[in-house]
Design a protein around this motif. Structure first.
Motif, PDB file in Angstrom:
ATOM      1  N   LEU A   1       0.884  -1.132   0.479  1.00 47.60           N
ATOM      2  CA  LEU A   1      -0.027  -0.205  -0.527  1.00 47.60           C
ATOM      3  C   LEU A   1       1.205   0.902   0.482  1.00 47.60           C
ATOM      4  O   LEU A   1       0.616   2.187  -0.623  1.00 47.60           O
ATOM      5  CB  LEU A   1      -0.023  -0.063   0.903  1.00 47.60           C
ATOM      6  CG  LEU A   1      -1.914  -1.342   1.627  1.00 47.60           C
ATOM      7  CD1 LEU A   1      -2.734  -0.813   2.806  1.00 47.60           C
ATOM      8  CD2 LEU A   1      -2.686  -1.586  -0.223  1.00 47.60           C
ATOM      9  N   ILE A   2       1.946   1.082   0.576  1.00 50.92           N
ATOM     10  CA  ILE A   2       3.049   2.352   1.337  1.00 50.92           C
ATOM     11  C   ILE A   2       4.257   2.071   0.302  1.00 50.92           C
ATOM     12  O   ILE A   2       4.654   0.517   0.457  1.00 50.92           O
ATOM     13  CB  ILE A   2       3.214   3.113   1.967  1.00 50.92           C
ATOM     14  CG1 ILE A   2       4.066   1.830   3.476  1.00 50.92           C
ATOM     15  CG2 ILE A   2       1.507   3.836   1.985  1.00 50.92           C
ATOM     16  CD1 ILE A   2       3.931   2.400   3.983  1.00 50.92           C
ATOM     17  N   GLN A   3       4.994   2.960  -0.107  1.00 58.85           N
ATOM     18  CA  GLN A   3       6.455   3.111  -0.419  1.00 58.85           C
ATOM     19  C   GLN A   3       7.211   3.934   0.332  1.00 58.85           C
ATOM     20  O   GLN A   3       7.027   5.178   0.083  1.00 58.85           O
ATOM     21  CB  GLN A   3       6.716   2.838  -1.772  1.00 58.85           C
ATOM     22  CG  GLN A   3       8.175   2.242  -2.248  1.00 58.85           C
ATOM     23  CD  GLN A   3       8.072   2.567  -3.900  1.00 58.85           C
ATOM     24  OE1 GLN A   3       7.272   3.475  -4.207  1.00 58.85           O
ATOM     25  NE2 GLN A   3       8.655   2.284  -4.302  1.00 58.85           N
ATOM     26  N   ARG A   4       8.319   3.111   0.862  1.00 62.08           N
ATOM     27  CA  ARG A   4       9.368   4.897   1.739  1.00 62.08           C
ATOM     28  C   ARG A   4      10.154   4.122   1.519  1.00 62.08           C
ATOM     29  O   ARG A   4      10.803   3.753   0.425  1.00 62.08           O
ATOM     30  CB  ARG A   4       9.604   3.873   2.825  1.00 62.08           C
ATOM     31  CG  ARG A   4       8.309   3.817   4.160  1.00 62.08           C
ATOM     32  CD  ARG A   4       8.685   3.240   5.523  1.00 62.08           C
ATOM     33  NE  ARG A   4       8.273   2.152   5.703  1.00 62.08           N
ATOM     34  CZ  ARG A   4       8.409   1.255   6.891  1.00 62.08           C
ATOM     35  NH1 ARG A   4       8.945   2.410   8.367  1.00 62.08           N
ATOM     36  NH2 ARG A   4       8.176  -0.005   7.245  1.00 62.08           N
ATOM     37  N   THR A   5      11.182   5.576   0.881  1.00 59.76           N
ATOM     38  CA  THR A   5      12.145   6.113   0.181  1.00 59.76           C
ATOM     39  C   THR A   5      13.578   7.356   1.085  1.00 59.76           C
ATOM     40  O   THR A   5      12.256   7.734   1.740  1.00 59.76           O
ATOM     41  CB  THR A   5      11.905   6.646  -1.339  1.00 59.76           C
ATOM     42  OG1 THR A   5      11.638   8.446  -0.441  1.00 59.76           O
ATOM     43  CG2 THR A   5      11.497   6.216  -2.543  1.00 59.76           C
ATOM     44  N   PRO A   6      14.028   6.954   0.990  1.00 59.77           N
ATOM     45  CA  PRO A   6      15.212   7.112   2.146  1.00 59.77           C
ATOM     46  C   PRO A   6      15.218   8.765   1.952  1.00 59.77           C
ATOM     47  O   PRO A   6      14.821   9.602   1.081  1.00 59.77           O
ATOM     48  CB  PRO A   6      16.628   6.791   1.329  1.00 59.77           C
ATOM     49  CG  PRO A   6      15.949   5.922   0.859  1.00 59.77           C
ATOM     50  CD  PRO A   6      15.554   5.722   0.072  1.00 59.77           C
ATOM     51  N   ASP A   7      14.862   9.763   2.707  1.00 65.46           N
ATOM     52  CA  ASP A   7      14.946  11.304   2.811  1.00 65.46           C
ATOM     53  C   ASP A   7      16.518  11.924   2.888  1.00 65.46           C
ATOM     54  O   ASP A   7      17.507  11.109   3.868  1.00 65.46           O
ATOM     55  CB  ASP A   7      14.690  12.230   4.393  1.00 65.46           C
ATOM     56  CG  ASP A   7      15.032  13.576   4.372  1.00 65.46           C
ATOM     57  OD1 ASP A   7      15.445  13.746   3.008  1.00 65.46           O
ATOM     58  OD2 ASP A   7      13.411  13.684   4.815  1.00 65.46           O
ATOM     59  N   PRO A   8      16.998  12.345   1.672  1.00 70.12           N
ATOM     60  CA  PRO A   8      17.971  12.752   0.418  1.00 70.12           C
ATOM     61  C   PRO A   8      18.465  13.381   2.070  1.00 70.12           C
ATOM     62  O   PRO A   8      20.193  13.825   1.997  1.00 70.12           O
ATOM     63  CB  PRO A   8      17.926  13.175  -0.333  1.00 70.12           C
ATOM     64  CG  PRO A   8      16.164  13.509  -0.454  1.00 70.12           C
ATOM     65  CD  PRO A   8      15.547  12.480   0.392  1.00 70.12           C
ATOM     66  N   VAL A   9      17.519  14.611   2.707  1.00 65.55           N
ATOM     67  CA  VAL A   9      18.527  15.515   3.691  1.00 65.55           C
ATOM     68  C   VAL A   9      18.211  14.336   5.124  1.00 65.55           C
ATOM     69  O   VAL A   9      19.631  15.003   5.519  1.00 65.55           O
ATOM     70  CB  VAL A   9      17.784  16.691   3.481  1.00 65.55           C
ATOM     71  CG1 VAL A   9      17.587  17.382   4.635  1.00 65.55           C
ATOM     72  CG2 VAL A   9      16.969  17.439   2.479  1.00 65.55           C
ATOM     73  N   ASP A  10      18.044  14.534   5.297  1.00 65.97           N
ATOM     74  CA  ASP A  10      18.240  13.031   6.769  1.00 65.97           C
ATOM     75  C   ASP A  10      17.712  11.817   6.208  1.00 65.97           C
ATOM     76  O   ASP A  10      16.631  11.675   5.975  1.00 65.97           O
ATOM     77  CB  ASP A  10      16.878  13.632   7.930  1.00 65.97           C
ATOM     78  CG  ASP A  10      16.579  13.002   9.044  1.00 65.97           C
ATOM     79  OD1 ASP A  10      17.485  12.767   9.404  1.00 65.97           O
ATOM     80  OD2 ASP A  10      15.980  13.568   9.909  1.00 65.97           O
ATOM     81  N   GLY A  11      19.512  11.185   6.395  1.00 67.88           N
ATOM     82  CA  GLY A  11      19.453   9.851   5.946  1.00 67.88           C
ATOM     83  C   GLY A  11      18.578   9.392   7.278  1.00 67.88           C
ATOM     84  O   GLY A  11      18.209   7.732   7.086  1.00 67.88           O
ATOM     85  N   ARG A  12      18.268   9.247   8.495  1.00 69.15           N
ATOM     86  CA  ARG A  12      17.657   8.750   9.436  1.00 69.15           C
ATOM     87  C   ARG A  12      16.028   8.309   9.128  1.00 69.15           C
ATOM     88  O   ARG A  12      14.935   7.675  10.098  1.00 69.15           O
ATOM     89  CB  ARG A  12      17.449   9.494  10.992  1.00 69.15           C
ATOM     90  CG  ARG A  12      19.331   9.396  11.215  1.00 69.15           C
ATOM     91  CD  ARG A  12      19.144  10.672  12.612  1.00 69.15           C
ATOM     92  NE  ARG A  12      18.915  11.673  12.257  1.00 69.15           N
ATOM     93  CZ  ARG A  12      17.913  12.570  13.129  1.00 69.15           C
ATOM     94  NH1 ARG A  12      18.756  12.279  14.643  1.00 69.15           N
ATOM     95  NH2 ARG A  12      17.932  13.685  13.148  1.00 69.15           N
ATOM     96  N   SER A  13      15.286   9.644   7.790  1.00 67.14           N
ATOM     97  CA  SER A  13      14.148   9.667   8.283  1.00 67.14           C
ATOM     98  C   SER A  13      14.103   9.122   7.019  1.00 67.14           C
ATOM     99  O   SER A  13      14.582   9.269   5.717  1.00 67.14           O
ATOM    100  CB  SER A  13      13.502  11.306   8.058  1.00 67.14           C
ATOM    101  OG  SER A  13      12.432  11.530   8.152  1.00 67.14           O
ATOM    102  N   SER A  14      13.078   8.626   6.471  1.00 63.38           N
ATOM    103  CA  SER A  14      12.346   8.151   4.689  1.00 63.38           C
ATOM    104  C   SER A  14      11.049   9.479   4.301  1.00 63.38           C
ATOM    105  O   SER A  14       9.709   9.745   5.415  1.00 63.38           O
ATOM    106  CB  SER A  14      12.181   7.011   4.545  1.00 63.38           C
ATOM    107  OG  SER A  14      10.767   6.317   5.900  1.00 63.38           O
ATOM    108  N   HIS A  15      10.701   9.360   3.269  1.00 68.12           N
ATOM    109  CA  HIS A  15       9.337   9.804   2.881  1.00 68.12           C
ATOM    110  C   HIS A  15       8.225   8.482   1.956  1.00 68.12           C
ATOM    111  O   HIS A  15       8.610   7.186   1.574  1.00 68.12           O
ATOM    112  CB  HIS A  15       9.452  10.415   1.866  1.00 68.12           C
ATOM    113  CG  HIS A  15       9.981  11.776   1.627  1.00 68.12           C
ATOM    114  ND1 HIS A  15       9.486  12.758   2.130  1.00 68.12           N
ATOM    115  CD2 HIS A  15      11.920  12.155   1.567  1.00 68.12           C
ATOM    116  CE1 HIS A  15      10.071  14.174   2.392  1.00 68.12           C
ATOM    117  NE2 HIS A  15      11.210  13.642   1.553  1.00 68.12           N
ATOM    118  N   VAL A  16       7.336   8.587   2.703  1.00 71.21           N
ATOM    119  CA  VAL A  16       6.099   8.185   2.169  1.00 71.21           C
ATOM    120  C   VAL A  16       5.760   8.181   1.477  1.00 71.21           C
ATOM    121  O   VAL A  16       5.038   9.081   1.481  1.00 71.21           O
ATOM    122  CB  VAL A  16       4.829   6.823   4.492  1.00 71.21           C
ATOM    123  CG1 VAL A  16       4.541   6.048   3.922  1.00 71.21           C
ATOM    124  CG2 VAL A  16       6.690   7.288   4.742  1.00 71.21           C
TER     125      VAL A  16
END
Length: 149
Positions: free
Chosen positions: A78-93
């Motif tokens: 249902l979702i896909q997560r990709t690493p946040d290019p600015v904050d490696g600890r976070s991801s975009h959903v």
């Protein structure tokens, strides 16, 4: 005394919420969604949130349960997560195409369920109910924000 407790707004709203949850779950399950997914699906579809932290805030849940839900949603496609290019600890959903394709049918099923549940209510009564519940939720949020945990 017991009868008074069972006719309080809190108890009746709880019963109504459980009834709506059962109804919605039965209609969403065949589409691959669950009731708990709704805040995430809506937030992602409308662009209101794109990180786990934002989604937890939007859904008014703590981060650990949100992380668990996102893991299940990712597993279910249902979702896909990709690493946040600015904050490696976070991801975009983001919603997958699979989820996006089923959203209109899920939304239609939920609106139909609401119409059926409100059978016999006038438009004015439905509008008043929504207004009253919105105020009630705001009051509860206010109480929760000033009460110690």
């Amino acid at each position: 005394m017991d009868e008074d407790v069972l006719s309080t707004p809190g108890h009746l709203i709880s019963l109504a919420a459980r009834g709506f949850a059962r109804l919605s779950e039965s209609r969403l399950k065949p589409l691959g969604f669950g009731v708990g997914h709704l805040p995430v699906l809506v937030a992602l579809k409308n662009g209101n949130a794109s990180t786990q932290r934002d989604l937890a805030r939007f859904a008014k849940v703590e981060q650990p349960p949100m992380a668990q839900m996102l893991a299940r949603m990712e597993r279910d496609g249902l979702i896909q997560r990709t690493p946040d290019p600015v904050d490696g600890r976070s991801s975009h959903v983001v919603l997958t195409e699979y989820a996006q394709a089923r959203m209109p049918e899920a939304t239609a099923a939920l609106f139909q369920g609401n119409r059926e549940a409100l059978n016999g209510f006038t438009s004015a009564e439905t509008e008043q109910l929504v207004t009253l519940l919105t105020r009630l939720i705001a009051n509860l949020d206010q109480i929760a924000s000033v009460s110690p945990p």
